[in-house]
Design a protein around this motif. Structure first.
Motif, PDB file in Angstrom:
ATOM      1  N   HIS A 222       0.821  -1.205   0.000  1.00 42.42           N
ATOM      2  CA  HIS A 222       0.000   0.000   0.000  1.00 42.42           C
ATOM      3  C   HIS A 222       0.859   1.259   0.000  1.00 42.42           C
ATOM      4  O   HIS A 222       2.030   1.229   0.373  1.00 42.42           O
ATOM      5  N   CYS A 223       0.233   2.352  -0.413  1.00 47.83           N
ATOM      6  CA  CYS A 223       0.910   3.638  -0.505  1.00 47.83           C
ATOM      7  C   CYS A 223       0.982   4.291   0.877  1.00 47.83           C
ATOM      8  O   CYS A 223       0.072   4.139   1.698  1.00 47.83           O
ATOM      9  N   ASP A 224       2.065   5.049   1.106  1.00 51.77           N
ATOM     10  CA  ASP A 224       2.222   5.716   2.407  1.00 51.77           C
ATOM     11  C   ASP A 224       1.497   7.054   2.479  1.00 51.77           C
ATOM     12  O   ASP A 224       1.498   7.717   3.517  1.00 51.77           O
ATOM     13  N   ASN A 225       0.852   7.445   1.378  1.00 48.92           N
ATOM     14  CA  ASN A 225       0.122   8.707   1.322  1.00 48.92           C
ATOM     15  C   ASN A 225      -1.334   8.485   1.738  1.00 48.92           C
ATOM     16  O   ASN A 225      -2.082   7.784   1.052  1.00 48.92           O
ATOM     17  N   GLU A 226      -1.755   9.079   2.841  1.00 53.19           N
ATOM     18  CA  GLU A 226      -3.106   8.878   3.354  1.00 53.19           C
ATOM     19  C   GLU A 226      -4.182   9.384   2.408  1.00 53.19           C
ATOM     20  O   GLU A 226      -5.343   8.970   2.504  1.00 53.19           O
ATOM     21  N   GLU A 227      -3.822  10.272   1.490  1.00 51.74           N
ATOM     22  CA  GLU A 227      -4.785  10.824   0.542  1.00 51.74           C
ATOM     23  C   GLU A 227      -4.895   9.993  -0.740  1.00 51.74           C
ATOM     24  O   GLU A 227      -5.753  10.254  -1.579  1.00 51.74           O
ATOM     25  N   CYS A 228      -4.026   9.007  -0.880  1.00 53.64           N
ATOM     26  CA  CYS A 228      -3.968   8.211  -2.112  1.00 53.64           C
ATOM     27  C   CYS A 228      -4.996   7.073  -2.091  1.00 53.64           C
ATOM     28  O   CYS A 228      -5.299   6.505  -1.029  1.00 53.64           O
ATOM     29  N   LEU A 229      -5.485   6.727  -3.254  1.00 51.09           N
ATOM     30  CA  LEU A 229      -6.414   5.602  -3.403  1.00 51.09           C
ATOM     31  C   LEU A 229      -5.817   4.306  -2.869  1.00 51.09           C
ATOM     32  O   LEU A 229      -6.545   3.427  -2.401  1.00 51.09           O
ATOM     33  N   MET A 230      -4.506   4.167  -2.931  1.00 49.17           N
ATOM     34  CA  MET A 230      -3.860   2.919  -2.527  1.00 49.17           C
ATOM     35  C   MET A 230      -3.436   2.902  -1.063  1.00 49.17           C
ATOM     36  O   MET A 230      -2.667   2.040  -0.648  1.00 49.17           O
ATOM     37  N   TYR A 231      -3.945   3.824  -0.270  1.00 49.18           N
ATOM     38  CA  TYR A 231      -3.701   3.795   1.169  1.00 49.18           C
ATOM     39  C   TYR A 231      -4.416   2.573   1.757  1.00 49.18           C
ATOM     40  O   TYR A 231      -5.507   2.204   1.311  1.00 49.18           O
ATOM     41  N   TRP A 232      -3.831   1.944   2.759  1.00 51.50           N
ATOM     42  CA  TRP A 232      -4.312   0.658   3.256  1.00 51.50           C
ATOM     43  C   TRP A 232      -5.757   0.673   3.757  1.00 51.50           C
ATOM     44  O   TRP A 232      -6.503  -0.294   3.586  1.00 51.50           O
ATOM     45  N   ALA A 233      -6.186   1.782   4.355  1.00 50.45           N
ATOM     46  CA  ALA A 233      -7.513   1.816   4.978  1.00 50.45           C
ATOM     47  C   ALA A 233      -8.647   1.747   3.975  1.00 50.45           C
ATOM     48  O   ALA A 233      -9.787   1.434   4.338  1.00 50.45           O
ATOM     49  N   VAL A 234      -8.348   1.994   2.706  1.00 52.59           N
ATOM     50  CA  VAL A 234      -9.401   2.058   1.693  1.00 52.59           C
ATOM     51  C   VAL A 234     -10.111   0.728   1.497  1.00 52.59           C
ATOM     52  O   VAL A 234     -11.288   0.702   1.144  1.00 52.59           O
ATOM     53  N   GLU A 235      -9.438  -0.394   1.746  1.00 50.56           N
ATOM     54  CA  GLU A 235     -10.083  -1.686   1.517  1.00 50.56           C
ATOM     55  C   GLU A 235     -10.708  -2.268   2.779  1.00 50.56           C
ATOM     56  O   GLU A 235     -11.178  -3.400   2.784  1.00 50.56           O
ATOM     57  N   THR A 236     -10.742  -1.487   3.848  1.00 49.78           N
ATOM     58  CA  THR A 236     -11.332  -1.955   5.105  1.00 49.78           C
ATOM     59  C   THR A 236     -12.419  -0.983   5.567  1.00 49.78           C
ATOM     60  O   THR A 236     -12.607   0.082   4.990  1.00 49.78           O
ATOM     61  N   ASN A 237     -13.104  -1.349   6.632  1.00 43.75           N
ATOM     62  CA  ASN A 237     -14.127  -0.445   7.170  1.00 43.75           C
ATOM     63  C   ASN A 237     -13.518   0.804   7.785  1.00 43.75           C
ATOM     64  O   ASN A 237     -14.230   1.751   8.108  1.00 43.75           O
ATOM     65  N   ASN A 238     -12.199   0.848   7.926  1.00 42.79           N
ATOM     66  CA  ASN A 238     -11.520   2.052   8.403  1.00 42.79           C
ATOM     67  C   ASN A 238     -11.485   3.147   7.348  1.00 42.79           C
ATOM     68  O   ASN A 238     -11.024   4.255   7.614  1.00 42.79           O
ATOM     69  N   ILE A 239     -11.943   2.832   6.144  1.00 42.41           N
ATOM     70  CA  ILE A 239     -12.016   3.817   5.080  1.00 42.41           C
ATOM     71  C   ILE A 239     -12.799   5.052   5.516  1.00 42.41           C
ATOM     72  O   ILE A 239     -12.542   6.167   5.077  1.00 42.41           O
ATOM     73  N   PHE A 240     -13.733   4.881   6.406  1.00 40.08           N
ATOM     74  CA  PHE A 240     -14.604   5.985   6.788  1.00 40.08           C
ATOM     75  C   PHE A 240     -13.888   7.017   7.630  1.00 40.08           C
ATOM     76  O   PHE A 240     -14.418   8.080   7.906  1.00 40.08           O
ATOM     77  N   ASN A 241     -12.686   6.701   8.063  1.00 38.03           N
ATOM     78  CA  ASN A 241     -11.883   7.701   8.760  1.00 38.03           C
ATOM     79  C   ASN A 241     -11.191   8.631   7.770  1.00 38.03           C
ATOM     80  O   ASN A 241     -10.674   9.677   8.152  1.00 38.03           O
ATOM     81  N   THR A 242     -11.160   8.217   6.497  1.00 39.70           N
ATOM     82  CA  THR A 242     -10.448   9.013   5.502  1.00 39.70           C
ATOM     83  C   THR A 242     -11.345   9.444   4.356  1.00 39.70           C
ATOM     84  O   THR A 242     -11.039  10.384   3.650  1.00 39.70           O
ATOM     85  N   LEU A 243     -12.455   8.759   4.141  1.00 35.93           N
ATOM     86  CA  LEU A 243     -13.332   9.056   3.007  1.00 35.93           C
ATOM     87  C   LEU A 243     -14.523   9.884   3.469  1.00 35.93           C
ATOM     88  O   LEU A 243     -15.515   9.363   3.921  1.00 35.93           O
ATOM     89  N   ASN A 244     -14.401  11.214   3.379  1.00 37.21           N
ATOM     90  CA  ASN A 244     -15.481  12.099   3.785  1.00 37.21           C
ATOM     91  C   ASN A 244     -16.234  12.644   2.587  1.00 37.21           C
ATOM     92  O   ASN A 244     -17.456  12.656   2.577  1.00 37.21           O
ATOM     93  N   GLN A 245     -15.513  13.071   1.574  1.00 38.02           N
ATOM     94  CA  GLN A 245     -16.171  13.666   0.423  1.00 38.02           C
ATOM     95  C   GLN A 245     -15.821  12.940  -0.871  1.00 38.02           C
ATOM     96  O   GLN A 245     -16.521  12.019  -1.247  1.00 38.02           O
ATOM     97  N   PRO A 246     -14.734  13.320  -1.534  1.00 39.96           N
ATOM     98  CA  PRO A 246     -14.475  12.732  -2.855  1.00 39.96           C
ATOM     99  C   PRO A 246     -13.898  11.326  -2.770  1.00 39.96           C
ATOM    100  O   PRO A 246     -13.346  10.920  -1.752  1.00 39.96           O
ATOM    101  N   ILE A 247     -14.037  10.607  -3.872  1.00 39.64           N
ATOM    102  CA  ILE A 247     -13.380   9.303  -4.006  1.00 39.64           C
ATOM    103  C   ILE A 247     -11.882   9.554  -4.137  1.00 39.64           C
ATOM    104  O   ILE A 247     -11.456  10.398  -4.923  1.00 39.64           O
ATOM    105  N   PRO A 248     -11.059   8.863  -3.352  1.00 38.54           N
ATOM    106  CA  PRO A 248      -9.611   9.067  -3.446  1.00 38.54           C
ATOM    107  C   PRO A 248      -9.092   8.765  -4.851  1.00 38.54           C
ATOM    108  O   PRO A 248      -9.655   7.939  -5.568  1.00 38.54           O
ATOM    109  N   THR A 249      -8.037   9.441  -5.235  1.00 36.41           N
ATOM    110  CA  THR A 249      -7.406   9.211  -6.527  1.00 36.41           C
ATOM    111  C   THR A 249      -5.986   8.702  -6.323  1.00 36.41           C
ATOM    112  O   THR A 249      -5.429   8.793  -5.227  1.00 36.41           O
ATOM    113  N   LEU A 250      -5.416   8.158  -7.378  1.00 38.81           N
ATOM    114  CA  LEU A 250      -4.023   7.736  -7.323  1.00 38.81           C
ATOM    115  C   LEU A 250      -3.127   8.962  -7.246  1.00 38.81           C
ATOM    116  O   LEU A 250      -3.311   9.928  -7.996  1.00 38.81           O
TER     117      LEU A 250
END
Length: 264
Positions: A222-250
């Motif tokens: 996974h990417c070390d950038n918390e704003e990146c689509l490939m950040y680890w939390a995106v594939e878990t329910n922890n995504i909601f800590n980072t996904l507030n508005q837009p869909i993350p991009t690469l």
């Protein structure tokens, strides 16, 4: 006279038998070749995520992609999800003859939890899109349950488990969308699918070499950038800590990696 008539009839019968046998031999050889190619393609689709990154990204071997999506009854994708994800993929890969999408409902298994082997068995029973000729096959399965490795604090929304295979946990996705404090279902689906496709494209450091070091060493792959689509939390329910508005991009690092491996 009767003897000659009988003889001609026998010769005629033998001739037809010979022609039929020859036809069967030719047909058999042709089918054997087809079967052999399909067996090889099925075997090639049982490798690790990221192994086929260059094949997916570039036009060196495959000129097109067929994306096959099977959802268990009761768990279809939202209407806009598939087209959005296909458009996203088209912007990253070099496929001059395009990307084809096929979808189908399959019977629900009614299992509460699915293992990786369960998912693979279901794929093996139902998948038809494999990499043959100049067309590469990708397979996405949506099941009606949860992942067996979920914990009380972290649950999977989806994962890439083979080089051209992704699964979404439909029940978990449903519970974590279209509710107060949760994202829209299509936004969640798009985010998780694009993240998992990113793994099939070899991100991060899973088959596509990094042009600069940006792998999260605590969450490898996974990417070390918390704003990146490939950040680890995106594939878990922890995504909601980072996904507030837009869909993350690469981010730029991930995009550079894909371009260096044959992508756009």
């Amino acid at each position: 006279m009767h003897f000659n008539t009988f003889k001609r009839q026998k010769l005629s019968q033998y001739t037809w038998v010979y022609i039929l046998a020859l036809g069967l031999i030719i047909t058999s050889c042709f089918k054997d070749n087809e079967v052999d190619e399909r067996v090889q393609s099925i075997r090639a689709a049982k490798r690790a995520p990221g192994v086929s990154a260059h094949e997916i990204l570039s036009s060196d071997t495959y000129k097109s992609i067929k994306v096959e999506i099977h959802h268990m009854e009761g768990y279809p994708l939202s209407s806009s999800t598939a087209s959005t994800v296909i458009n996203w993929l088209e912007g990253l890969v070099n496929k001059p003859t395009g990307i084809q999408l096929v979808t189908k409902a399959i019977p629900a298994k009614g299992k509460e939890k699915y293992s990786v082997q369960d998912v693979r068995d279901i794929e093996d029973e139902n998948r038809t899109a494999y990499s043959i000729g100049e067309e590469l096959g990708l397979y996405i399965l949506i099941v009606d349950g949860y992942f067996e490795k979920d914990t009380e604090t972290e649950a999977s929304l989806g994962f890439a488990h083979r080089n051209t295979s992704i699964v979404l946990l439909g029940k978990r996705m449903e519970e974590n969308s279209n509710r107060f404090g949760k994202p829209d279902k299509d936004r969640l689906e798009i985010t998780v699918l694009e993240h998992e496709l990113g793994h099939l494209l070899g991100l991060v450091n899973l088959g596509t070499e990094m042009t600069s070091d940006h792998e999260d060493h605590e969450n490898t792959g996974h990417c070390d950038n918390e704003e990146c689509l490939m950040y680890w939390a995106v594939e878990t329910n922890n995504i909601f800590n980072t996904l507030n508005q837009p869909i993350p991009t690469l981010d730029e690092n991930c995009r550079n990696d894909l371009k260096a491996n044959g992508g756009r």
